[in-house]
Motif scaffolding. Structure first.
Motif, PDB file in Angstrom:
ATOM      1  N   LEU A 174       0.809  -1.214   0.000  1.00  0.00           N
ATOM      2  CA  LEU A 174       0.000   0.000   0.000  1.00  0.00           C
ATOM      3  C   LEU A 174       0.843   1.264   0.000  1.00  0.00           C
ATOM      4  N   GLU A 175       2.047   1.209   0.566  1.00  0.00           N
ATOM      5  CA  GLU A 175       2.943   2.365   0.541  1.00  0.00           C
ATOM      6  C   GLU A 175       3.234   2.827  -0.873  1.00  0.00           C
ATOM      7  N   GLN A 176       3.196   1.890  -1.829  1.00  0.00           N
ATOM      8  CA  GLN A 176       3.532   2.207  -3.222  1.00  0.00           C
ATOM      9  C   GLN A 176       2.371   2.857  -3.971  1.00  0.00           C
ATOM     10  N   ASP A 177       1.215   2.996  -3.308  1.00  0.00           N
ATOM     11  CA  ASP A 177       0.013   3.593  -3.894  1.00  0.00           C
ATOM     12  C   ASP A 177      -0.474   2.806  -5.109  1.00  0.00           C
ATOM     13  N   PRO A 178      -1.287   1.775  -4.904  1.00  0.00           N
ATOM     14  CA  PRO A 178      -1.755   0.940  -6.011  1.00  0.00           C
ATOM     15  C   PRO A 178      -2.770   1.621  -6.932  1.00  0.00           C
ATOM     16  N   ARG A 179      -3.257   2.797  -6.573  1.00  0.00           N
ATOM     17  CA  ARG A 179      -4.249   3.477  -7.416  1.00  0.00           C
ATOM     18  C   ARG A 179      -3.629   3.931  -8.736  1.00  0.00           C
ATOM     19  N   PRO A 180      -4.422   3.983  -9.821  1.00  0.00           N
ATOM     20  CA  PRO A 180      -3.968   4.693 -11.020  1.00  0.00           C
ATOM     21  C   PRO A 180      -3.728   6.158 -10.666  1.00  0.00           C
ATOM     22  N   SER A 181      -2.679   6.750 -11.203  1.00  0.00           N
ATOM     23  CA  SER A 181      -2.312   8.108 -10.799  1.00  0.00           C
ATOM     24  C   SER A 181      -3.363   9.153 -11.164  1.00  0.00           C
ATOM     25  N   TYR A 182      -4.206   8.836 -12.149  1.00  0.00           N
ATOM     26  CA  TYR A 182      -5.232   9.810 -12.534  1.00  0.00           C
ATOM     27  C   TYR A 182      -6.427   9.789 -11.582  1.00  0.00           C
ATOM     28  N   GLN A 183      -6.441   8.871 -10.629  1.00  0.00           N
ATOM     29  CA  GLN A 183      -7.516   8.830  -9.643  1.00  0.00           C
ATOM     30  C   GLN A 183      -7.004   9.393  -8.316  1.00  0.00           C
ATOM     31  N   ASN A 184      -7.557  10.520  -7.914  1.00  0.00           N
ATOM     32  CA  ASN A 184      -7.088  11.171  -6.696  1.00  0.00           C
ATOM     33  C   ASN A 184      -8.256  11.775  -5.933  1.00  0.00           C
ATOM     34  N   ASP A 185      -9.302  10.976  -5.776  1.00  0.00           N
ATOM     35  CA  ASP A 185     -10.503  11.419  -5.080  1.00  0.00           C
ATOM     36  C   ASP A 185     -10.413  10.985  -3.615  1.00  0.00           C
ATOM     37  N   PRO A 186     -10.251  11.932  -2.670  1.00  0.00           N
ATOM     38  CA  PRO A 186     -10.104  11.554  -1.260  1.00  0.00           C
ATOM     39  C   PRO A 186     -11.358  10.913  -0.667  1.00  0.00           C
ATOM     40  N   HIS A 187     -12.479  11.035  -1.355  1.00  0.00           N
ATOM     41  CA  HIS A 187     -13.725  10.466  -0.848  1.00  0.00           C
ATOM     42  C   HIS A 187     -14.008   9.072  -1.410  1.00  0.00           C
ATOM     43  N   ARG A 188     -13.173   8.624  -2.312  1.00  0.00           N
ATOM     44  CA  ARG A 188     -13.400   7.330  -2.952  1.00  0.00           C
ATOM     45  C   ARG A 188     -12.782   6.207  -2.125  1.00  0.00           C
ATOM     46  N   THR A 189     -13.492   5.100  -2.039  1.00  0.00           N
ATOM     47  CA  THR A 189     -12.980   3.914  -1.361  1.00  0.00           C
ATOM     48  C   THR A 189     -12.580   2.886  -2.414  1.00  0.00           C
ATOM     49  N   TYR A 190     -11.346   2.392  -2.305  1.00  0.00           N
ATOM     50  CA  TYR A 190     -10.821   1.403  -3.235  1.00  0.00           C
ATOM     51  C   TYR A 190     -10.804   0.045  -2.541  1.00  0.00           C
ATOM     52  N   ALA A 191     -10.802  -1.010  -3.333  1.00  0.00           N
ATOM     53  CA  ALA A 191     -10.779  -2.352  -2.762  1.00  0.00           C
ATOM     54  C   ALA A 191      -9.963  -3.271  -3.653  1.00  0.00           C
ATOM     55  N   PHE A 192      -9.232  -4.193  -3.042  1.00  0.00           N
ATOM     56  CA  PHE A 192      -8.559  -5.229  -3.805  1.00  0.00           C
ATOM     57  C   PHE A 192      -8.471  -6.498  -2.974  1.00  0.00           C
ATOM     58  N   SER A 193      -8.246  -7.620  -3.659  1.00  0.00           N
ATOM     59  CA  SER A 193      -8.184  -8.925  -3.012  1.00  0.00           C
ATOM     60  C   SER A 193      -6.743  -9.300  -2.739  1.00  0.00           C
ATOM     61  N   PHE A 194      -6.518  -9.825  -1.541  1.00  0.00           N
ATOM     62  CA  PHE A 194      -5.201 -10.321  -1.164  1.00  0.00           C
ATOM     63  C   PHE A 194      -5.412 -11.549  -0.309  1.00  0.00           C
ATOM     64  N   ALA A 195      -4.836 -12.690  -0.758  1.00  0.00           N
ATOM     65  CA  ALA A 195      -5.113 -13.972  -0.113  1.00  0.00           C
ATOM     66  C   ALA A 195      -6.632 -14.184  -0.121  1.00  0.00           C
ATOM     67  N   ASP A 196      -7.227 -14.481   1.018  1.00  0.00           N
ATOM     68  CA  ASP A 196      -8.681 -14.647   1.073  1.00  0.00           C
ATOM     69  C   ASP A 196      -9.334 -13.423   1.698  1.00  0.00           C
ATOM     70  N   LEU A 197      -8.647 -12.267   1.592  1.00  0.00           N
ATOM     71  CA  LEU A 197      -9.120 -11.042   2.219  1.00  0.00           C
ATOM     72  C   LEU A 197      -9.521 -10.008   1.183  1.00  0.00           C
ATOM     73  N   THR A 198     -10.440  -9.128   1.559  1.00  0.00           N
ATOM     74  CA  THR A 198     -10.751  -7.942   0.768  1.00  0.00           C
ATOM     75  C   THR A 198     -10.310  -6.730   1.571  1.00  0.00           C
ATOM     76  N   ILE A 199      -9.421  -5.941   0.989  1.00  0.00           N
ATOM     77  CA  ILE A 199      -8.859  -4.771   1.651  1.00  0.00           C
ATOM     78  C   ILE A 199      -9.506  -3.528   1.056  1.00  0.00           C
TER      79      ILE A 199
END
Length: 214
Positions: A174-199
């Motif tokens: 997460l330190e590397q900022d997985p978002r596309p750089s053109y997305q910079n909305d502080p109100h947006r919630t992002y999600a991705f799968s890691f192992a059997d988890l949703t972050i």
């Protein structure tokens, strides 16, 4: 030239979003390279344990076609560069190259850290990394130099049932900022799968906050 799959990678990334954009950025991230039965031979890996790092030559298995110009995410996604000046998957021959740390050598399985590949990615070749030939300390990284240190501070509002090891790995990712750089909305919630988890997380003013781990 016909390529054959000699191995496949196994790790906790079931989708592209969230995978480190370069190898070595998430040093805590472990993966296994599992050889196909035909290539799981002791003589084929003899001497490999003497090396600390290896090169993986692999395939962008989900790449669809190629383009002479692409939009690098780290340039905001709105500036085009030549495909051969980037590491985009949209290439004439969809091949990837990654240097990873070799943690353990076993018959049929190599354990590595720092890989930037999705689970199931085909591996076409493995070569030893040679520091005296493969490292150029004075090399210049072009336009990528301006963004290579763009790290976020990571805070966990919720940790769920994360182990300490999982938390360390996720923090590096997460330190590397997985978002596309053109997305910079502080109100947006992002999600991705890691192992059997949703972050789920949001980003505001250089701080990435993990909202939930389920």
């Amino acid at each position: 030239m016909k390529l054959c799959t000699i191995a496949k990678i196994e790790n906790d990334f079931s989708e592209k979003f969230g995978i480190p954009r370069q190898s070595g950025l998430a040093k805590e991230l472990k993966s296994k390279i599992v050889f196909e039965p035909e290539f799981a031979r002791e003589e084929a890996i003899r001497g490999l344990e003497e090396f600390s790092h290896i090169w993986l030559i692999w395939g962008f298995s989900e790449s669809k076609g190629w383009s002479p110009t692409v939009r690098p995410p780290r340039l905001g996604g709105n500036k085009r560069m030549g495909v051969f000046a980037t590491r985009s998957p949209f290439r004439p021959n969809p091949l990837g190259l990654s240097a990873v740390k070799l943690e353990k050598v076993e018959l049929g399985v190599l354990t590595v850290s720092g890989a930037d590949l999705m689970n199931g990615t085909p591996i076409y070749d493995i070569k030893p990394y040679l520091p005296f030939a493969d490292s150029y300390p004075d090399a210049w990284g072009g336009f990528a130099e301006t963004v290579k240190d763009n790290q976020l501070k990571v805070l966990f509002e919720e940790e769920g049932n994360l182990s300490e090891k999982q938390k360390r790995v996720l923090t590096e990712i997460l330190e590397q900022d997985p978002r596309p750089s053109y997305q910079n909305d502080p109100h947006r919630t992002y999600a991705f799968s890691f192992a059997d988890l949703t972050i789920k997380f949001s980003v505001c003013d250089g701080i990435l906050t993990v909202k939930s781990v389920t």
